[in-house]
Design a protein around this motif. Structure first.
Motif, PDB file in Angstrom:
ATOM      1  N   CYS A  84      -0.204  -7.629 -11.448  1.00 30.16           N
ATOM      2  CA  CYS A  84       1.116  -7.674 -10.803  1.00 30.16           C
ATOM      3  C   CYS A  84       1.832  -6.692 -11.392  1.00 30.16           C
ATOM      4  CB  CYS A  84       1.716  -9.145 -10.922  1.00 30.16           C
ATOM      5  SG  CYS A  84       3.389  -9.105  -9.979  1.00 30.16           S
ATOM      6  N   GLU A  85       2.827  -5.987 -10.455  1.00 25.15           N
ATOM      7  CA  GLU A  85       3.522  -4.727 -10.856  1.00 25.15           C
ATOM      8  C   GLU A  85       4.470  -5.240 -11.631  1.00 25.15           C
ATOM      9  OE1 GLU A  85       3.698  -1.853 -11.452  1.00 25.15           O
ATOM     10  OE2 GLU A  85       1.581  -0.890 -10.426  1.00 25.15           O
ATOM     11  N   LYS A  86       5.220  -4.336 -12.426  1.00 26.04           N
ATOM     12  CA  LYS A  86       6.430  -4.674 -13.062  1.00 26.04           C
ATOM     13  C   LYS A  86       7.696  -4.327 -12.082  1.00 26.04           C
ATOM     14  CE  LYS A  86       8.200  -1.174 -13.288  1.00 26.04           C
ATOM     15  NZ  LYS A  86       8.473   0.065 -12.214  1.00 26.04           N
ATOM     16  N   PRO A  87       8.795  -4.896 -12.319  1.00 25.87           N
ATOM     17  CA  PRO A  87       9.236  -6.326 -13.156  1.00 25.87           C
ATOM     18  C   PRO A  87       8.219  -7.221 -12.489  1.00 25.87           C
ATOM     19  CG  PRO A  87      11.032  -5.579 -11.555  1.00 25.87           C
ATOM     20  CD  PRO A  87      10.130  -4.377 -11.341  1.00 25.87           C
ATOM     21  N   GLY A 100      -4.072  12.510 -17.468  1.00 25.67           N
ATOM     22  CA  GLY A 100      -2.623  12.264 -17.062  1.00 25.67           C
ATOM     23  C   GLY A 100      -2.332  10.735 -16.443  1.00 25.67           C
ATOM     24  N   TYR A 101      -1.373  10.767 -15.666  1.00 22.03           N
ATOM     25  CA  TYR A 101      -0.967   9.430 -15.273  1.00 22.03           C
ATOM     26  C   TYR A 101      -1.951   8.694 -14.749  1.00 22.03           C
ATOM     27  CZ  TYR A 101       1.833   5.988 -12.872  1.00 22.03           C
ATOM     28  OH  TYR A 101       2.577   4.675 -12.225  1.00 22.03           O
ATOM     29  N   ALA A 102      -2.773   9.180 -14.021  1.00 21.08           N
ATOM     30  CA  ALA A 102      -3.838   8.355 -12.763  1.00 21.08           C
ATOM     31  C   ALA A 102      -4.972   7.987 -13.897  1.00 21.08           C
ATOM     32  CB  ALA A 102      -4.322   9.331 -11.776  1.00 21.08           C
ATOM     33  N   PRO A 119       7.188  -4.545  -2.922  1.00 28.47           N
ATOM     34  CA  PRO A 119       8.571  -4.618  -3.642  1.00 28.47           C
ATOM     35  C   PRO A 119       8.944  -5.847  -4.573  1.00 28.47           C
ATOM     36  CG  PRO A 119       8.660  -4.018  -1.333  1.00 28.47           C
ATOM     37  CD  PRO A 119       7.373  -4.496  -1.575  1.00 28.47           C
ATOM     38  N   ASN A 120       9.797  -5.624  -5.558  1.00 28.63           N
ATOM     39  CA  ASN A 120       9.714  -6.710  -6.626  1.00 28.63           C
ATOM     40  C   ASN A 120       9.928  -8.289  -6.214  1.00 28.63           C
ATOM     41  OD1 ASN A 120       9.569  -4.319  -7.909  1.00 28.63           O
ATOM     42  ND2 ASN A 120      11.800  -4.372  -8.509  1.00 28.63           N
ATOM     43  N   HIS A 121      10.674  -8.399  -5.235  1.00 32.82           N
ATOM     44  CA  HIS A 121      11.152  -9.967  -5.064  1.00 32.82           C
ATOM     45  C   HIS A 121       9.908 -10.517  -4.460  1.00 32.82           C
ATOM     46  CE1 HIS A 121      10.966  -8.049  -1.000  1.00 32.82           C
ATOM     47  NE2 HIS A 121      11.030  -9.075  -0.271  1.00 32.82           N
ATOM     48  N   LEU A 122       8.808 -10.149  -4.042  1.00 28.64           N
ATOM     49  CA  LEU A 122       7.498 -10.743  -3.858  1.00 28.64           C
ATOM     50  C   LEU A 122       6.551 -10.866  -4.626  1.00 28.64           C
ATOM     51  CD1 LEU A 122       7.116  -8.572  -0.376  1.00 28.64           C
ATOM     52  CD2 LEU A 122       7.934 -10.968  -0.497  1.00 28.64           C
ATOM     53  N   HIS A 123       6.788 -10.197  -5.819  1.00 35.08           N
ATOM     54  CA  HIS A 123       5.903 -10.504  -6.978  1.00 35.08           C
ATOM     55  C   HIS A 123       5.721 -12.074  -7.527  1.00 35.08           C
ATOM     56  CE1 HIS A 123       6.716  -6.024  -8.595  1.00 35.08           C
ATOM     57  NE2 HIS A 123       6.232  -6.098  -7.409  1.00 35.08           N
ATOM     58  N   LEU A 124       6.877 -12.795  -7.614  1.00 35.17           N
ATOM     59  CA  LEU A 124       6.634 -14.240  -7.943  1.00 35.17           C
ATOM     60  C   LEU A 124       6.055 -14.804  -6.961  1.00 35.17           C
ATOM     61  CD1 LEU A 124       7.319 -16.415  -9.915  1.00 35.17           C
ATOM     62  CD2 LEU A 124       9.661 -16.572  -9.037  1.00 35.17           C
ATOM     63  N   THR A 150       0.776  -1.193   0.122  1.00 36.92           N
ATOM     64  CA  THR A 150      -0.136   0.026   0.071  1.00 36.92           C
ATOM     65  C   THR A 150       0.951   1.149   0.046  1.00 36.92           C
ATOM     66  OG1 THR A 150      -0.193  -0.424   2.283  1.00 36.92           O
ATOM     67  CG2 THR A 150      -1.916  -0.887   1.069  1.00 36.92           C
ATOM     68  N   GLY A 151       2.132   1.297  -0.807  1.00 43.04           N
ATOM     69  CA  GLY A 151       2.582   2.342  -0.941  1.00 43.04           C
ATOM     70  C   GLY A 151       2.401   3.186  -2.074  1.00 43.04           C
ATOM     71  N   PHE A 152       3.250   3.805  -2.578  1.00 44.84           N
ATOM     72  CA  PHE A 152       3.040   4.848  -3.613  1.00 44.84           C
ATOM     73  C   PHE A 152       1.898   4.151  -4.920  1.00 44.84           C
ATOM     74  CE2 PHE A 152       4.452   5.685  -8.237  1.00 44.84           C
ATOM     75  CZ  PHE A 152       3.652   6.727  -8.452  1.00 44.84           C
ATOM     76  N   ILE A 153       2.465   3.049  -5.259  1.00 50.76           N
ATOM     77  CA  ILE A 153       1.554   2.528  -6.166  1.00 50.76           C
ATOM     78  C   ILE A 153       0.226   1.896  -5.826  1.00 50.76           C
ATOM     79  CG2 ILE A 153       2.462   0.353  -7.173  1.00 50.76           C
ATOM     80  CD1 ILE A 153       1.934   3.124  -9.215  1.00 50.76           C
ATOM     81  N   GLY A 154       0.288   1.284  -4.884  1.00 50.26           N
ATOM     82  CA  GLY A 154      -0.895   0.501  -4.090  1.00 50.26           C
ATOM     83  C   GLY A 154      -2.031   1.267  -4.128  1.00 50.26           C
ATOM     84  N   ASN A 182      16.346   3.676  -1.328  1.00 52.81           N
ATOM     85  CA  ASN A 182      15.033   3.055  -1.600  1.00 52.81           C
ATOM     86  C   ASN A 182      15.339   1.482  -1.602  1.00 52.81           C
ATOM     87  OD1 ASN A 182      12.540   2.026  -3.618  1.00 52.81           O
ATOM     88  ND2 ASN A 182      12.025   3.508  -2.224  1.00 52.81           N
ATOM     89  N   TRP A 183      14.142   0.547  -1.194  1.00 55.00           N
ATOM     90  CA  TRP A 183      14.438  -1.024  -1.248  1.00 55.00           C
ATOM     91  C   TRP A 183      14.762  -1.340  -2.765  1.00 55.00           C
ATOM     92  CZ3 TRP A 183      11.583  -2.829  -5.326  1.00 55.00           C
ATOM     93  CH2 TRP A 183      10.232  -2.098  -5.547  1.00 55.00           C
ATOM     94  N   ARG A 184      14.700  -0.475  -3.693  1.00 54.40           N
ATOM     95  CA  ARG A 184      14.968  -0.795  -5.385  1.00 54.40           C
ATOM     96  C   ARG A 184      16.515  -1.088  -5.233  1.00 54.40           C
ATOM     97  NH1 ARG A 184      10.346   2.180  -5.426  1.00 54.40           N
ATOM     98  NH2 ARG A 184       8.825   1.985  -7.363  1.00 54.40           N
ATOM     99  N   VAL A 185      17.196  -0.224  -4.381  1.00 53.96           N
ATOM    100  CA  VAL A 185      18.819  -0.187  -4.682  1.00 53.96           C
ATOM    101  C   VAL A 185      19.174  -1.508  -4.200  1.00 53.96           C
ATOM    102  CG1 VAL A 185      20.724   0.949  -3.685  1.00 53.96           C
ATOM    103  CG2 VAL A 185      18.868   2.180  -4.162  1.00 53.96           C
TER     104      VAL A 185
END
Ligand SMILES: NC(=O)c1ccc[n+]([C@@H]2O[C@H](COP(=O)([O-])OP(=O)(O)OC[C@H]3O[C@@H](n4cnc5c(N)ncnc54)[C@H](O)[C@@H]3O)[C@@H](O)[C@H]2O)c1
Length: 382
Positions: free
Chosen positions: A93-96, A320-322, A73-78, A11-15, A164-167
């Motif tokens: 499911c979000e990218k990547p 726009g984006y939204a 975060p990405n590692h939980l997508h799969l 439930t962060g930015f994109i959630g 950020n966790w992305r790093v």
């Protein structure tokens, strides 16, 4: 009428963006999960969800959920997308899609087996001006494409204090900037051109060798704290490519370009005209002919029907984006109701394409040579 029951993991930015779009598309927001039960509870209140879950695993297994949005975060997508499909859910499911192509392939296979809708938010496809460009290329107006080029530049990781966790490659994956935002650019390039990126030659740059170890929020600058930690993921990528239909191209991807916030820009140069789209100025499509320059406005009365479908406001009232996100989720939900994917919806197969390109980019940069993008199997219609 029974409303679709949507649940959101992360439930962060994109959630938060997903939650709004799910509601607008007519779903009930039945629940949310976050990194802790406490933060999930707070998010449920903030987003107006009916309940919170103690964990994302509990959310994906809930029989009272029809569609799961994976926004972690990405590692939980799969693991989360796989568990959701196994439980019979439709999944956004979000990218990547996964940390590598092997993981993305697993999800494509699981989605095909489940025969559920399985989509990835490559939402830049939903700008009406992007659809207009795609239409002009497809109907021959632009002519044969010779060059496809552009940039995707941000600046929120410019400094060593930006974290950020992305790093962290354990959480984000071995590729950071390219997998995070280059994946959007490549999807857009392939979607508009109809070409496939076939071979790549890449250079990666880790310009900030150490960063704060305590992560802050995405897009919040100077957000991190704690000890400095060594960085193993790239801040920027420069990729040359060839397509399967004879065009060449290049793209610069960066999260360290000062002043650039979300500058996704793409140009397609054909034999008859060139088209340019700038995500930060999405109301206009630049169309260059040698004798005449035209700006095509996002005007539902003049756009082609396929593009006008996404122009929900009159010209001069910027979208726009939204709005792209809303249109994407609406199409996925319509596909769920119809039992078949709405044309143009980015699916797990498109998430796999991005993962295959990312893997080729990493190999090319590491081995300093041109690398073929592995073939992706044909998308399986649901
Ligand atoms: N499609 C797009 O345009 C777009 C834009 C931004 C982000 N994204 C993607 O969305 C995902 C999230 O990015 P973000 O920017 O929202 O990050 P973020 O850091 O703002 O939010 C991540 C959320 O995940 C939650 N989380 C962490 N661990 C969890 C767990 N074990 N279970 C449940 N929730 C957990 C956190 O509490 C947080 O709410 C990433 O994969 C990113 O690539 C896509």
């Amino acid at each position: 009428m029974t409303l679709l029951r949507a649940a959101i993991a992360g439930t962060g930015f994109i959630g938060t963006v997903h939650a709004r779009s799910a509601r607008l598309a007519g779903a009930r927001l039945v629940g949310v999960a976050a990194s802790t039960p406490e933060s999930a509870q707070a998010a449920a209140v903030e987003l107006g969800a009916e309940r919170h879950y103690a964990s994302a695993e509990e959310l994906v297994g809930d029989p009272d959920v029809d569609v799961v949005h994976v926004c972690t975060p990405n590692h939980l997508h799969l693991p989360l997308a796989e568990a959701a499909l196994a439980a019979g859910k439709h999944v956004i499911c979000e990218k990547p899609l996964a940390l590598d192509a092997a993981g993305a392939q697993r999800l494509v296979d699981a989605a095909a087996e489940s025969r559920r809708q399985a989509a990835v938010p490559f939402v830049y496809r939903y700008y009406p001006t992007v659809r207009e460009a795609r239409e002009r290329v497809a109907n021959g107006q632009t002519g044969a494409l010779r060059l496809v080029h552009g940039t995707y530049l941000q600046d929120w990781l410019l400094r060593a204090g930006d974290a950020n966790w992305r790093v962290d490659e354990q959480l984000g994956g071995a590729s950071r900037a390219f997998a995070d935002i280059g994946s959007h650019w490549c999807d857009l390039a392939e979607f508009v051109s109809g070409h496939r990126i076939e071979r790549v030659s890449a250079r990666l740059l880790t310009a900030v060798p150490e960063r704060a170890s305590e992560a802050g929020h995405a897009f919040a600058t100077a957000a991190g704290g704690g000890e400095l930690r060594q960085v193993t993921t790239e801040d920027a990528a420069l990729v040359q490519f060839e397509t399967d239909a004879g065009a060449i191209g290049s793209v610069v991807i960066s999260q360290i370009s000062a002043g650039r916030k979300n500058r996704l820009w793409i140009e397609l140069d054909g034999t008859e005209e060139a088209l340019a789209f700038d995500q930060e100025h999405p109301e206009e499509l630049w169309c260059g002919k040698r004798e005449l320059l035209t700006i095509v406005r996002r005007d539902p009365t003049t756009l082609s029907p396929g593009a006008a479908r996404f122009a929900t406001l009159p010209a001069g009232h910027p979208q726009g984006y939204a709005d792209c996100f809303d249109a994407f989720v609406a199409d996925v939900y319509e596909g769920i109701a119809a039992g078949s994917t709405i044309a143009g919806t980015p699916t797990f197969a498109d998430g796999l394409r991005a993962a295959l390109i990312t893997d080729a980019v990493l190999t090319s940069a590491r081995e300093e040579r041109w690398v073929d993008v592995a073939a992706s199997p044909a998308a399986v219609a649901t």
